[in-house]
Design a protein around this motif. Structure first.
Motif, PDB file in Angstrom:
ATOM      1  N   GLY A  92       0.788  -1.226   0.000  1.00  0.00           N
ATOM      2  CA  GLY A  92       0.000   0.000   0.000  1.00  0.00           C
ATOM      3  C   GLY A  92       0.820   1.275   0.000  1.00  0.00           C
ATOM      4  O   GLY A  92       0.273   2.365  -0.123  1.00  0.00           O
ATOM      5  N   TRP A 137       3.911   3.785  -1.646  1.00  0.00           N
ATOM      6  CA  TRP A 137       4.336   4.209  -2.978  1.00  0.00           C
ATOM      7  C   TRP A 137       5.855   4.313  -3.028  1.00  0.00           C
ATOM      8  O   TRP A 137       6.481   4.750  -2.056  1.00  0.00           O
ATOM      9  N   LEU A 197       2.962   1.791  -7.058  1.00  0.00           N
ATOM     10  CA  LEU A 197       2.315   1.332  -5.842  1.00  0.00           C
ATOM     11  C   LEU A 197       2.808  -0.058  -5.477  1.00  0.00           C
ATOM     12  O   LEU A 197       2.862  -0.946  -6.340  1.00  0.00           O
ATOM     13  N   ASP A 217       1.891  -3.156  -4.620  1.00  0.00           N
ATOM     14  CA  ASP A 217       0.606  -3.848  -4.694  1.00  0.00           C
ATOM     15  C   ASP A 217       0.687  -5.329  -4.341  1.00  0.00           C
ATOM     16  O   ASP A 217      -0.329  -6.009  -4.252  1.00  0.00           O
TER      17      ASP A 217
END
Length: 138
Positions: free
Chosen positions: A89, A91, A113, A115
């Motif tokens: 979550g 960046w 991101l 992920d």
């Protein structure tokens, strides 16, 4: 709170919420552990870490490392041969450089991101040929 280390091999730490830590000398380390904290390492080989939620870690010197482990954090490494990692979550922001005419020039900057699929959590990445590349040795 605010913490600053300006000499080489210095360390700065801000542990309260909204804190800021800055290490400006080479090989310095800056850490912000409270929510919404900011950590910045501007010298070569510096390390910046933001462990609280919504924090930001920035390593702008060459061969710097940035990490963000809190919820929705940002880890940015913008120097030559920089690397960044983050929790799920978070960046990552990375820059790519190349040598041209006896000097270095930034050729690309990307944001991605973490992920869990394209970019794995808690894994260092660098930018190579415009793509996030996992660093296996870290």
């Amino acid at each position: 709170g605010a913490a600053s280390a300006t000499g080489g091999r210095g360390a700065a730490s801000a542990t309260g919420d909204y804190g800021a830590a800055s290490a400006t000398g080479n090989y310095g380390a800056a850490s912000a552990t409270g929510d919404r904290g900011a950590a910045s390492a501007t010298g070569d080989y510096g390390a910046a870490s933001a462990t609280g939620d919504y924090g930001a870690a920035s390593a702008t010197g060459d061969r710097g490392a940035a990490s963000a482990t809190g919820k929705e954090g940002v880890a940015a490494s913008l120097g030559i041969a920089g690397k960044a990692k983050g929790a799920l979550g978070c960046w990552l922001v990375l820059a790519e450089w190349e040598a041209q005419d006896d000097s270095w020039h930034r050729t690309d900057v990307k944001c991605g991101l973490v992920d869990g699929d394209t970019i794995k959590p808690d894994t260092y990445y660098t930018l190579l040929d415009g793509k996030f590349v996992e660093l296996k040795d870290d």
